[in-house]
Design an enzyme around this catalytic site. Sequence first.
Site, PDB file in Angstrom:
ATOM      1  N   GLN A 141       0.887  -1.144  -0.093  1.00 44.16           N
ATOM      2  CA  GLN A 141       0.026  -0.090   0.083  1.00 44.16           C
ATOM      3  C   GLN A 141       0.762   1.344  -0.151  1.00 44.16           C
ATOM      4  O   GLN A 141       1.883   1.371   0.895  1.00 44.16           O
ATOM      5  CB  GLN A 141      -1.089  -0.160   1.192  1.00 44.16           C
ATOM      6  CG  GLN A 141      -1.743   1.285   1.490  1.00 44.16           C
ATOM      7  CD  GLN A 141      -2.577   1.518   0.613  1.00 44.16           C
ATOM      8  OE1 GLN A 141      -3.346   1.037  -0.368  1.00 44.16           O
ATOM      9  NE2 GLN A 141      -2.814   2.936  -0.124  1.00 44.16           N
ATOM     10  N   GLY A 143       2.806   4.630   0.821  1.00 46.70           N
ATOM     11  CA  GLY A 143       2.662   5.118   2.114  1.00 46.70           C
ATOM     12  C   GLY A 143       2.891   4.264   3.555  1.00 46.70           C
ATOM     13  O   GLY A 143       2.572   4.646   4.244  1.00 46.70           O
ATOM     14  N   TYR A 147       4.330  -0.771   7.558  1.00 49.43           N
ATOM     15  CA  TYR A 147       3.149  -1.566   7.758  1.00 49.43           C
ATOM     16  C   TYR A 147       2.990  -2.814   6.891  1.00 49.43           C
ATOM     17  O   TYR A 147       2.723  -3.837   7.400  1.00 49.43           O
ATOM     18  CB  TYR A 147       1.966  -0.828   7.715  1.00 49.43           C
ATOM     19  CG  TYR A 147       0.564  -1.191   8.225  1.00 49.43           C
ATOM     20  CD1 TYR A 147       0.372  -1.036   9.402  1.00 49.43           C
ATOM     21  CD2 TYR A 147      -0.310  -1.990   7.421  1.00 49.43           C
ATOM     22  CE1 TYR A 147      -0.804  -1.568  10.007  1.00 49.43           C
ATOM     23  CE2 TYR A 147      -1.471  -2.550   7.793  1.00 49.43           C
ATOM     24  CZ  TYR A 147      -1.837  -2.365   9.210  1.00 49.43           C
ATOM     25  OH  TYR A 147      -2.871  -3.013   9.815  1.00 49.43           O
ATOM     26  N   PRO A 177      -7.327  -9.170   7.379  1.00 42.95           N
ATOM     27  CA  PRO A 177      -8.490  -8.154   7.066  1.00 42.95           C
ATOM     28  C   PRO A 177      -8.152  -7.009   5.820  1.00 42.95           C
ATOM     29  O   PRO A 177      -6.846  -6.684   5.701  1.00 42.95           O
ATOM     30  CB  PRO A 177      -8.463  -7.351   8.258  1.00 42.95           C
ATOM     31  CG  PRO A 177      -7.598  -8.089   9.122  1.00 42.95           C
ATOM     32  CD  PRO A 177      -6.646  -8.809   8.488  1.00 42.95           C
TER      33      PRO A 177
HETATM   34  N1  CAA Z   1      -0.532   5.355  -5.560  1.00 42.55           N
HETATM   35  C1  CAA Z   1       0.172   6.274  -6.362  1.00 42.55           C
HETATM   36  N2  CAA Z   1      -0.069   7.837  -6.184  1.00 42.55           N
HETATM   37  C2  CAA Z   1      -0.411   7.959  -4.692  1.00 42.55           C
HETATM   38  C3  CAA Z   1      -1.152   7.155  -4.286  1.00 42.55           C
HETATM   39  C4  CAA Z   1      -1.129   5.754  -4.639  1.00 42.55           C
HETATM   40  N3  CAA Z   1      -2.025   4.928  -3.959  1.00 42.55           N
HETATM   41  N4  CAA Z   1      -1.821   7.643  -3.123  1.00 42.55           N
HETATM   42  C5  CAA Z   1      -0.838   9.183  -3.106  1.00 42.55           C
HETATM   43  N5  CAA Z   1      -0.380   9.149  -4.281  1.00 42.55           N
HETATM   44  C6  CAA Z   1       0.192  10.448  -4.796  1.00 42.55           C
HETATM   45  C7  CAA Z   1      -0.468  11.542  -4.543  1.00 42.55           C
HETATM   46  O1  CAA Z   1      -1.415  11.666  -5.529  1.00 42.55           O
HETATM   47  C8  CAA Z   1       0.283  12.739  -4.711  1.00 42.55           C
HETATM   48  O2  CAA Z   1       0.753  13.156  -5.664  1.00 42.55           O
HETATM   49  P1  CAA Z   1       0.748  14.676  -6.514  1.00 42.55           P
HETATM   50  O3  CAA Z   1       1.791  15.118  -5.279  1.00 42.55           O
HETATM   51  O4  CAA Z   1       1.478  14.346  -7.665  1.00 42.55           O
HETATM   52  O5  CAA Z   1      -0.532  14.944  -5.942  1.00 42.55           O
HETATM   53  C9  CAA Z   1       1.281  11.975  -3.626  1.00 42.55           C
HETATM   54  O6  CAA Z   1       1.476  10.795  -3.923  1.00 42.55           O
HETATM   55  C10 CAA Z   1       1.418  12.613  -2.359  1.00 42.55           C
HETATM   56  O7  CAA Z   1       0.058  12.178  -1.688  1.00 42.55           O
HETATM   57  P2  CAA Z   1      -0.749  12.770  -0.413  1.00 42.55           P
HETATM   58  O8  CAA Z   1      -1.038  14.084  -0.809  1.00 42.55           O
HETATM   59  O9  CAA Z   1      -1.576  11.910   0.123  1.00 42.55           O
HETATM   60  O10 CAA Z   1       0.599  12.743   0.352  1.00 42.55           O
HETATM   61  P3  CAA Z   1       0.926  13.005   1.877  1.00 42.55           P
HETATM   62  O11 CAA Z   1       2.278  12.707   2.466  1.00 42.55           O
HETATM   63  O12 CAA Z   1       0.016  14.001   2.484  1.00 42.55           O
HETATM   64  O13 CAA Z   1       0.253  11.565   2.675  1.00 42.55           O
HETATM   65  C11 CAA Z   1      -0.018   9.018   2.871  1.00 42.55           C
HETATM   66  C12 CAA Z   1       0.785  10.299   2.194  1.00 42.55           C
HETATM   67  C13 CAA Z   1       0.210   9.476   4.491  1.00 42.55           C
HETATM   68  C14 CAA Z   1       0.450   7.773   2.554  1.00 42.55           C
HETATM   69  C15 CAA Z   1      -1.480   9.449   2.560  1.00 42.55           C
HETATM   70  O14 CAA Z   1      -1.770   9.363   1.253  1.00 42.55           O
HETATM   71  C16 CAA Z   1      -2.346   7.995   3.281  1.00 42.55           C
HETATM   72  O15 CAA Z   1      -2.659   8.295   4.414  1.00 42.55           O
HETATM   73  N6  CAA Z   1      -2.724   7.010   2.533  1.00 42.55           N
HETATM   74  C17 CAA Z   1      -3.446   5.989   3.106  1.00 42.55           C
HETATM   75  C18 CAA Z   1      -2.700   4.797   3.266  1.00 42.55           C
HETATM   76  C19 CAA Z   1      -3.435   3.808   3.889  1.00 42.55           C
HETATM   77  O16 CAA Z   1      -4.358   3.289   3.279  1.00 42.55           O
HETATM   78  N7  CAA Z   1      -3.133   3.197   4.950  1.00 42.55           N
HETATM   79  C20 CAA Z   1      -4.263   2.369   5.679  1.00 42.55           C
HETATM   80  C21 CAA Z   1      -4.396   2.406   6.986  1.00 42.55           C
HETATM   81  S1  CAA Z   1      -5.499   1.363   7.777  1.00 42.55           S
HETATM   82  C22 CAA Z   1      -4.822   0.017   7.871  1.00 42.55           C
HETATM   83  O17 CAA Z   1      -3.660  -0.025   7.439  1.00 42.55           O
HETATM   84  C23 CAA Z   1      -5.474  -1.243   8.180  1.00 42.55           C
HETATM   85  C24 CAA Z   1      -5.217  -2.386   7.413  1.00 42.55           C
HETATM   86  O18 CAA Z   1      -4.735  -3.426   7.680  1.00 42.55           O
HETATM   87  C25 CAA Z   1      -6.056  -2.182   5.956  1.00 42.55           C
END
Ligand code: CAA
Length: 240
Positions: A141, A143, A147, A177
């Site tokens: 995933q 970011g 994890y 999950p």
């Molecule tokens: N694929 C490709 N590019 C992506 C992307 C993806 N999936 N997600 C974000 N980007 C890009 C964005 O489009 C952005 O590009 P631009 O600057 O060109 O617009 C760049 O990456 C930065 O994105 P963000 O503005 O989101 O960056 P940020 O630094 O503010 O945040 C992050 C980064 C913290 C990783 C945030 O995107 C985030 O929280 N993502 C979710 C991560 C996630 O799914 N976590 C799951 C938590 S729950 C869990 O883990 C339980 C489980 O087991 C399922």
Amino acid sequence: MARVAVVTGGTRGIGEAISIALKDMGMKVAATYAGNDERARAFSERTGIHAYKWDVADYDACQEGVKQVEADLGPVDVLVNNAGITRDSTMKRQSHEQWQDVIDTNLGGCFNMAKAVFEGMQSRGYGRIVNIGSINGQAGQYGQVNYAAAKSGIHGFTKALAQEGARAGVTVNAIAPGYIDTDMVAAVPAEVLGKIIAKIPVNRLGKADEIARGVSFLVADDAGFVTGSTLSINGGQHMY
Ligand code: CAA
């Protein structure tokens, strides 16, 4: 004799649902938590399940904590390694501390807790260990290098320990999950979460009870032939 179960991170979210499900199966349950005293107190009042406070990343605390549980309830038959944290950030921004905290808690916690119960289970000829992995350990995933690495490690840990436990009647399985409606998932930015939900075939977040359902299956007395497996419960998001 009622089975004795320990559920780490067992007072909130998925862990809370698991603790309640195991109690409903007639088990004596100990739920551990690391920090949120208020939620733990409310959980215990509501469910009658005793909450024990220790950090699963702390090896010695796990050994001592399990000793206390065994003094209170008896030898541990069932361990659910559920405790987990996120410290999401892209590689560029991720600090060594964010990496280490997640590895130590999510993966190290499984070792620390299994170490405290595994030998006893082997010598008594019965045990059930369920490790809560993640879809993000299977698929990766954005970011989440910390994890995803820890959760992926859990899946390898499960398959290796399953081989060690098999002859002694100790099964070791994992659940992976998907995105479940918990505090952890609520912390994902809304627009990111919206895009994730749009990719879930079932078209919604999962419920904590839907993970507990899988745990109940894996820890049952008559599940002795199920070991080393990973049960994905993710609404069809990743078919693996
Ligand atoms: N694929 C490709 N590019 C992506 C992307 C993806 N999936 N997600 C974000 N980007 C890009 C964005 O489009 C952005 O590009 P631009 O600057 O060109 O617009 C760049 O990456 C930065 O994105 P963000 O503005 O989101 O960056 P940020 O630094 O503010 O945040 C992050 C980064 C913290 C990783 C945030 O995107 C985030 O929280 N993502 C979710 C991560 C996630 O799914 N976590 C799951 C938590 S729950 C869990 O883990 C339980 C489980 O087991 C399922």
